[in-house]
Design an enzyme around this catalytic site. Sequence first.
Site, mmCIF file in Angstrom:
data_model
loop_
_atom_site.group_PDB
_atom_site.id
_atom_site.type_symbol
_atom_site.label_atom_id
_atom_site.label_comp_id
_atom_site.label_asym_id
_atom_site.label_seq_id
_atom_site.Cartn_x
_atom_site.Cartn_y
_atom_site.Cartn_z
ATOM 1 N N LYS A 135 0.903 -1.018 0.041
ATOM 2 C CA LYS A 135 0.024 -0.075 0.118
ATOM 3 C C LYS A 135 0.775 1.064 0.256
ATOM 4 O O LYS A 135 0.722 2.206 -0.707
ATOM 5 C CB LYS A 135 -0.888 -0.107 1.079
ATOM 6 N N ASN A 158 -3.201 6.451 5.830
ATOM 7 C CA ASN A 158 -2.291 5.554 6.495
ATOM 8 C C ASN A 158 -0.668 5.869 6.244
ATOM 9 O O ASN A 158 0.187 5.437 6.914
ATOM 10 C CB ASN A 158 -2.510 4.196 6.303
ATOM 11 N N HIS A 204 -4.118 -9.128 10.801
ATOM 12 C CA HIS A 204 -4.891 -8.649 11.663
ATOM 13 C C HIS A 204 -6.292 -9.363 11.932
ATOM 14 O O HIS A 204 -7.416 -8.768 12.186
ATOM 15 C CB HIS A 204 -5.429 -7.074 11.197
#
Length: 445
Positions: A135, A158, A204
């Site tokens: 990302k 982010n 996650h």
Amino acid sequence: MITSTAWRGKRYAVLGLARSGAATVRALVASGASVLGWDDNEATQRSVWEQLKADRQELGTEPGFTTKDWVSFPIDLSGFDAVVVSPGVPLNRHPVAEKAAKYGVPVIGDIELFAQARADLPPHKVVGITGTNGKSTTTALIDHIARTAGLPSLAGGNIGLPILGRDPLPEGGVYVLELSSYQIDLTFSLDCDVAVLLNITPDHLDRYDGFEGYAASKARLFAMQSKGHAAVIGIGDAPSAEIARQVAVSGRSEDITRIAPGVCMDQSRWPALQGPHNAQNALAAIATCEALGIDKAAIDKGLETFPGLPHRMERVAMKNEVLFVNDSKATNADSTTPALSAYPRVHWILGGRAKTDSLEACRPGFGHVVKAYTIGEAGELFASLLEGEMPVERSGSLAAAVKSAAANAKAGETVLLSPACASFDQFKDYEARGQAFRDAVEALG
């Protein structure tokens, strides 16, 4: 900062006053909202107050800030318009979700506030990039290409500074947002002009009801798009390929680009984009920039001049025809694998505070390793795992490893710091470790 008339006269509770929380408070207050905030750190609390004073803004009717923890501070949320939380707050375990639900108050993040503010901003476009891996690089690359093409652009979400703390772009600007699944979970109206999904692998899972829940979070980025906007989706894994199929069936996007794995590309002109993983990142960036209307010449120039991200396969120096690469951000075995695969002959510096007792994820790159140099707490463990696979030296410290690797490396080879470990045994963070690598390389003369 970014402000909005949409927040004027409303009441918000902000949980956490660190970087994104502080930027959120400032933006809401400057827009005429009433803000009630919490943070357990008194220094953080004071910092927000001082910043608000510097902004010369009034807090409104309920400007309360307290160091009490949310758990021990029951509050009536009646009349609040939203609770704004950091993406780091685990909604599946933290009581904020249950308390907000009791009063029918939505729990949102700063990206949702940005989405609400878009109507007040000069005409612009938004690119949203998500995925388990790649990302940050893809976000920074798209932002770089856009600026190379002369478009006003900023990278946020982010990556970089909190989006609400940035100045609005002029007309024609492009907001390029890196979006974690946590940020998507707190967002409900972000209509991306181009939505990008790079890949989905297990990660996650403590925050979701299994892998399916994690994948569904990523898919929501496309569900928020209005019809006719573009989608760019990597199809190298089954969950991402299924999302591409769902987007196509839904008819929301008439412009879907599927990025297939293993595409052969000439990356020789892109020094900061080496390795098969970066070929995929580049393909996603190219498709996104084409959807934004950027011409091929500007895209090519952007790919060639992209400097890369600090501490992520960062080219530090070339000495005696030996390349030195800082990949300190590779804090686990999975993130080290792409770097090992990117260079044909590698002197690999690894170690630190281990997250697992296995390096199996790195095995695809073992054939590229000329010699390994282990450091830190995991030095002995990793040496024992690698002996028999490749020559190994127990260097102990990063400085010693750099000096030894430089002495052994021949022209055309690469000295690579890609630790597959956290840094906290010997360094404050991965950035300090990367800087120590730079310093050690510079000290070679």
